[in-house]
Design an enzyme around this catalytic site. Structure first.
Site, short mmCIF file in Angstrom:
data_model
loop_
_atom_site.label_atom_id
_atom_site.label_comp_id
_atom_site.label_asym_id
_atom_site.label_seq_id
_atom_site.Cartn_x
_atom_site.Cartn_y
_atom_site.Cartn_z
N HIS A 108 126.74 22.85 18.17
CA HIS A 108 127.52 24.09 18.11
C HIS A 108 126.74 25.17 18.85
CE1 HIS A 108 130.59 26.73 16.54
NE2 HIS A 108 129.64 27.61 16.31
N ASN A 154 127.17 16.79 15.79
CA ASN A 154 127.85 17.75 16.64
C ASN A 154 126.84 18.80 17.09
OD1 ASN A 154 130.16 19.14 17.82
ND2 ASN A 154 129.98 20.61 16.15
#
EC number: 2.1.2.2
Length: 187
Positions: free
Chosen positions: A103, A101
């Protein structure tokens, strides 16, 4: 051939950037874009680049439908690029250290449930931070708590709005996210 499967919920600027980065790559290909949002602009971007898409709901994500689709594709890496839902533990367990991911802040600050997009940038601005950045990390069963892969800082003392911070963060994301994906798939 290494296969990337992308998950996104919104406009898909990172998705499009990743697709373009790997478009002429001989060993790595984007094989699909999965989204929970039937109105997401990312669908148009995937279609423009002839990348197959899948739209799913929360029940399909949590009850195995999405996992079955992932298993059928056999991706080497699952990339969350603006995907707002938490990945079910079954998917995380099936693909340990194969889901990443990005961020838009320097974790562990400004992470966790509800901290995404402009909410992060506004909070960074409200807290009068002098720098922020991006974090690319492995996905585990908790929001934004997986092992860090990469962080990049940027000075934001000259930013007067959350939009200005967002623009700087997008530049970092677009530069570094595809490079880190490539490193992970070629190491």
């Amino acid at each position: 051939m290494r296969k990337i499967l992308l998950f996104a919920s919104g406009t898909g600027s990172n998705v499009e950037n990743i697709i373009q980065y790997f478009k002429n790559h001989h060993d790595i290909i984007v094989v699909g874009v999965f989204t929970n949002n039937p109105h997401a602009k990312v669908l148009d971007k995937a279609k423009k680049h002839n990348v197959p898409t899948l739209i799913f709901n929360r029940e399909e994500l949590s009850e195995g439908f999405v996992l079955d689709k992932i298993i059928g594709i056999k991706p080497d890496l699952i990339v969350l690029a603006g995907f707002l839902w938490k990945m079910p533990e079954e998917i995380v367990a099936a693909y340990p250290n194969k889901i990443i991911n990005i961020h838009p802040a320097l974790l562990p600050k400004y992470g966790g449930k509800g901290m995404y997009g402009m909410k992060v940038h506004q909070t960074v601005l409200d807290n009068k931070e002098k720098e922020t950045g991006i974090t690319i990390h492995y996905v585990n069963e908790h929001y934004d708590e997986g092992e860090f892969i990469f962080q990049q800082k940027i000075n934001i003392e000259d930013c007067a709005s959350a939009d200005e911070i967002a623009n700087k963060i997008h530049e970092l994301e677009h530069k570094h996210f595809p490079e880190i994906i490539e490193k992970l798939l070629t190491k």
